[in-house]
Design an enzyme around this catalytic site. Structure first.
Site, mmCIF file in Angstrom:
data_model
loop_
_atom_site.group_PDB
_atom_site.id
_atom_site.type_symbol
_atom_site.label_atom_id
_atom_site.label_comp_id
_atom_site.label_asym_id
_atom_site.label_seq_id
_atom_site.Cartn_x
_atom_site.Cartn_y
_atom_site.Cartn_z
ATOM 1 N N ASP A 204 10.091 3.709 -1.573
ATOM 2 C CA ASP A 204 8.877 2.850 -1.594
ATOM 3 C C ASP A 204 8.112 3.523 -2.408
ATOM 4 O O ASP A 204 7.070 4.172 -1.910
ATOM 5 C CB ASP A 204 8.560 2.374 -0.192
ATOM 6 C CG ASP A 204 7.334 1.756 -0.254
ATOM 7 O OD1 ASP A 204 6.887 1.088 -1.356
ATOM 8 O OD2 ASP A 204 6.593 1.420 0.836
ATOM 9 N N GLU B 92 -1.018 0.911 -4.456
ATOM 10 C CA GLU B 92 -0.555 -0.097 -3.462
ATOM 11 C C GLU B 92 -0.600 -0.255 -1.950
ATOM 12 O O GLU B 92 -1.161 -0.766 -1.471
ATOM 13 C CB GLU B 92 0.908 -0.545 -4.025
ATOM 14 C CG GLU B 92 1.326 -1.771 -3.378
ATOM 15 C CD GLU B 92 2.009 -1.678 -2.042
ATOM 16 O OE1 GLU B 92 2.253 -2.879 -1.543
ATOM 17 O OE2 GLU B 92 2.264 -0.651 -1.507
ATOM 18 N N GLU B 93 -0.512 1.360 -1.714
ATOM 19 C CA GLU B 93 -0.395 1.701 -0.245
ATOM 20 C C GLU B 93 -1.830 1.514 0.345
ATOM 21 O O GLU B 93 -1.724 1.974 1.581
ATOM 22 C CB GLU B 93 0.375 2.948 -0.297
ATOM 23 C CG GLU B 93 1.830 2.951 -0.827
ATOM 24 C CD GLU B 93 2.713 2.122 -0.001
ATOM 25 O OE1 GLU B 93 2.424 1.714 1.221
ATOM 26 O OE2 GLU B 93 3.846 2.120 -0.272
ATOM 27 N N HIS C 1 7.994 4.967 4.740
ATOM 28 C CA HIS C 1 6.731 5.386 5.287
ATOM 29 C C HIS C 1 7.036 6.513 6.100
ATOM 30 O O HIS C 1 6.334 6.521 7.419
ATOM 31 C CB HIS C 1 5.951 4.329 5.822
ATOM 32 C CG HIS C 1 5.130 3.226 4.785
ATOM 33 N ND1 HIS C 1 4.061 2.722 4.912
ATOM 34 C CD2 HIS C 1 5.774 2.812 3.604
ATOM 35 C CE1 HIS C 1 3.769 1.975 3.991
ATOM 36 N NE2 HIS C 1 4.933 2.216 3.009
HETATM 37 ZN ZN LIG Z 1 5.598 -0.467 -1.423
#
Ligand SMILES: [Zn+2]
Length: 355
Positions: free
Chosen positions: A180, A212-213, A322
């Site tokens: 991710d 983005e995170e 994550h």
């Molecule tokens: Zn992502």
């Protein structure tokens, strides 16, 4: 470049939110032969295939470059490093793993996330969740001076999980960090390289977004800059097949590319979703539908960027997203790649107008 090589290089690159430079440099090198590259101060990239024609409608391919990680907050007299999180972490997953701390010269120093040793914990402490504020990173130094003078580590330095990519050829499984969303970035690069020189009814423009995170910040800019008529967002999406009941699994590895119908950021354009599902069925591309309660992607920002942009969100399930590690299936990547190429080949000014 072979797909697996693209994924491997991008997964191993270091780039927490706000520090995407290594990732964007790598991507620039991968696409420079067939794309015109624009880069802004945030390290968002806009990648236009060289046959870009302003008369044609534009399809944007989004992938965010950043990964979740940490930042040095302060350096303690004992030589350990206090840190804050960048992106969404569960504190219990952080301690006892290896990390890389970057100094201003760009050198990465290996460390371990430490917390109070079990020998010194009370019974009550053993049952409690350890907060990030009670952890520190240990690079093997014994004083604050050593951390600063010898290793050159400063306040604000980025910290990434220290994990190296591995591809299991025998079962097609990939293990590594930052799937991710380096898997999404790999798809942007891969789709562009496969479409180079091809005559299409649309322009295909890659948008590699930063940050983005920490709140889909980069896509707020790339969407406005590219002004797409339609967009495809690629995400390394959290897998749910290790903890959900079989009937509820919508993000299983080896279950195909995930087509997302909704999440907290975006309700997908149902006509675009139908086009993708119909094409997948026709071309026998394995897919799974996801109706997500939580989560969000760059789609929320791109959809509202300049006109009402129809966005298709394609996910590649990542187990343990994550955390330091991810596990994904290469066949899901291939399905996402095939479906994206079919969708792009199918799009035209008329078809986009009907969305
Ligand atoms: Zn992502």
């Amino acid at each position: 470049m072979q797909s697996i090589e693209i994924i491997e290089k991008l997964s191993n690159a270091n780039g927490v939110s706000g520090f995407e430079d290594d990732v964007t440099d790598l991507i620039k090198g991968m696409v420079k032969d067939f794309s015109n590259i624009e880069e802004d101060s945030m390290r968002n990239l806009i990648l236009k295939l060289k046959n870009y024609d302003p008369e044609k409608p534009t399809v944007m391919l989004d992938g965010h470059a950043d990964e979740v990680g940490f930042m040095v907050q302060s350096i303690k007299p004992n030589g350990t490093i206090k840190f804050l999180t960048l992106g969404g972490w569960f504190s219990q997953n952080i301690s006892a793993h290896r990390v890389r701390v970057r100094n201003p010269k760009g050198k990465y120093i290996t460390g371990i996330v430490s917390s109070k040793p079990p020998h010194f914990m009370t019974e009550a402490e053993r049952k409690k969740i350890v907060e990030v504020s009670d952890m520190a990173i240990d690079i093997g130094a014994t004083s604050r001076e050593e951390v600063i003078d010898k290793y050159g580590i400063e306040h604000g330095a980025p910290i990434v999980p220290d994990v190296t990519f591995e591809y299991r050829k025998d079962n097609g499984i990939m293990i590594g960090k930052a799937f991710d969303n380096r898997i999404g970035c790999a798809l942007v690069v891969d789709v562009l390289q496969r479409l180079q020189g091809k005559e299409l009814s649309v322009n295909v423009v890659g948008g590699i977004s930063a940050q983005e995170e920490v709140g889909t910040r980069g896509a707020e800019i790339t969407g406005r800059a590219i002004k797409p008529d339609a967009a495809i967002v690629f995400e390394g999406t959290p897998a749910d097949d290790t903890h959900k009941q079989p009937a509820e699994i919508q993000g299983g590895i080896r279950k195909g590319v995930q087509i997302r119908h909704r999440d907290r950021s975006y309700v997908s354009n149902p006509r675009f979703v139908k086009m993708a599902r119909d094409l997948a069925k026709e071309k026998e591309i394995t897919f799974q539908d996801a109706v997500r309660e939580g989560g969000g992607t760059d789609a929320g920002k791109i959809a509202l960027s300049h006109i009402a942009v129809p966005v298709l969100v394609l996910g590649i399930p990542v187990r343990y997203a994550h955390t330091h590690y991810g596990i994904s299936a290469y066949e899901d990547y291939e399905n996402a790649l095939s479906l994206a190429l079919e969708v792009i080949n199918n799009l035209s000014k008329d078809k986009i107008g009907q969305l």
